[in-house]
Design a protein around this motif. Structure first.
Motif, PDB file in Angstrom:
ATOM      1  N   TYR A   1      39.519  50.460  35.640  1.00 57.42           N
ATOM      2  CA  TYR A   1      39.793  49.709  35.567  1.00 57.42           C
ATOM      3  C   TYR A   1      38.156  49.547  34.310  1.00 57.42           C
TER       4      TYR A   1
ATOM      5  N   ARG B   1      42.893  43.516  33.735  1.00 59.61           N
ATOM      6  CA  ARG B   1      42.533  41.920  33.334  1.00 59.61           C
ATOM      7  C   ARG B   1      40.933  41.845  33.419  1.00 59.61           C
ATOM      8  N   VAL B   2      40.019  42.359  33.991  1.00 63.96           N
ATOM      9  CA  VAL B   2      38.668  42.555  33.481  1.00 63.96           C
ATOM     10  C   VAL B   2      38.113  43.912  33.237  1.00 63.96           C
ATOM     11  N   ARG B   3      37.035  44.814  32.940  1.00 69.70           N
ATOM     12  CA  ARG B   3      36.017  45.455  32.550  1.00 69.70           C
ATOM     13  C   ARG B   3      34.982  45.189  33.113  1.00 69.70           C
TER      14      ARG B   3
ATOM     15  N   GLN C   1      33.858  39.863  39.547  1.00 72.64           N
ATOM     16  CA  GLN C   1      35.553  39.186  38.503  1.00 72.64           C
ATOM     17  C   GLN C   1      36.407  40.752  39.611  1.00 72.64           C
ATOM     18  N   VAL C   2      35.888  41.526  39.563  1.00 72.74           N
ATOM     19  CA  VAL C   2      36.796  42.747  40.493  1.00 72.74           C
ATOM     20  C   VAL C   2      37.657  42.832  41.796  1.00 72.74           C
TER      21      VAL C   2
ATOM     22  N   ASN D   1      30.444  41.606  35.858  1.00 73.55           N
ATOM     23  CA  ASN D   1      31.733  41.333  36.171  1.00 73.55           C
ATOM     24  C   ASN D   1      32.427  42.081  37.075  1.00 73.55           C
TER      25      ASN D   1
END
Length: 247
Positions: free
Chosen positions: A19, A170-172, A156-157, A153
């Motif tokens: 991640y 895809r997201v950090r 978003q995880v 975010n």
């Protein structure tokens, strides 16, 4: 020992590789002595990313049911939360908030970092909600500095209310440690509700600067209730659609 094994060998390297969390402001966390870590709360995984990012072990309260579950899942959950330094607190009944504060004071007296979410629960809509005054009570009673933290975010995880993590890369997620806040000017005034509100609002404002969220002057618990009511109102009763079609 177990905490550092999780952080440095088992969980930490895996999460950092998959991640790639972006961490800033580590210099704001004192190298020793008591301090209060005060982040916004977007997702269950906040309690994973934040301790992994912090340079010292962060102790925080967790629901007692996380430690007394049965079966393999229950035992694994208890093993994990004990390992990361969580302290079980019975959140039922009227003394739930005071139990958390008492636990926090005990941890701070031992010179530890204590983590507390000022919102009191996860945000139901991604916005930053009005803070509960427990964090202010802790800061004034202990004299410990407060380190505001902006989490970005993490929802978003792992979506709020879900146990599944989304695919990596895809997201950090981001963890931003802010400048320490101290409140010596209010020493001995932890029983003044106006002072507690002013201190809480100052802490939440600092979190807002770090997280970049929209702020809403409403407790997250109330926002959850309103969202649940709205969802219940919008959900058609069995057979209602058919009656509309017939009309």
């Amino acid at each position: 020992m177990f905490y550092w094994t999780l952080k440095k060998i088992i969980v930490g390297p895996l999460v950092r590789t998959l991640y790639r969390p972006r961490v800033t402001g580590l210099e704001n966390v004192p190298v020793d002595g008591p301090a209060i870590i005060a982040p916004n709360h977007l997702s269950f995984c906040d309690s994973v990313f934040l301790p992994l990012a912090a340079p010292r072990q962060v102790h925080y309260v967790a629901k007692e049911e996380y430690f007394i579950g049965t079966g393999l899942k229950g035992r694994l959950m208890a093993w994990f939360f004990t390992g990361v330094g969580a302290v079980p607190v019975d959140r039922s009944g009227g003394r739930a908030s005071m139990a958390a504060i008492d636990t926090g004071m005990a941890q701070l007296k031992q010179g530890r970092l204590f983590g507390i979410y000022p919102e009191g629960t996860r945000s139901p809509d991604g916005r930053l909600h009005r803070g509960r005054t427990g964090v202010a009570h802790l800061a004034l009673a202990s004299g410990a500095p407060v380190i505001p933290v902006g989490l970005v975010n993490t929802d978003q995880v792992q979506a709020n209310g879900s146990m599944r993590w989304r695919r990596p890369f895809r997201v950090r997620p981001e963890i931003h440690f802010g400048t320490p806040l101290t409140f010596e000017r209010y020493e001995g005034m932890q029983r003044d509700r106006f002072v507690l509100r002013a201190v809480t609002d100052e802490i939440v404002s600092a979190i807002l600067d770090l997280s970049g969220q929209e702020y809403v002057d409403m407790y997250a618990t109330k926002a959850k209730l309103l969202a649940a009511k709205a969802a219940k109102t919008e959900t058609p009763k069995p057979g209602q659609d058919k009656l509309k079609d017939a009309a």
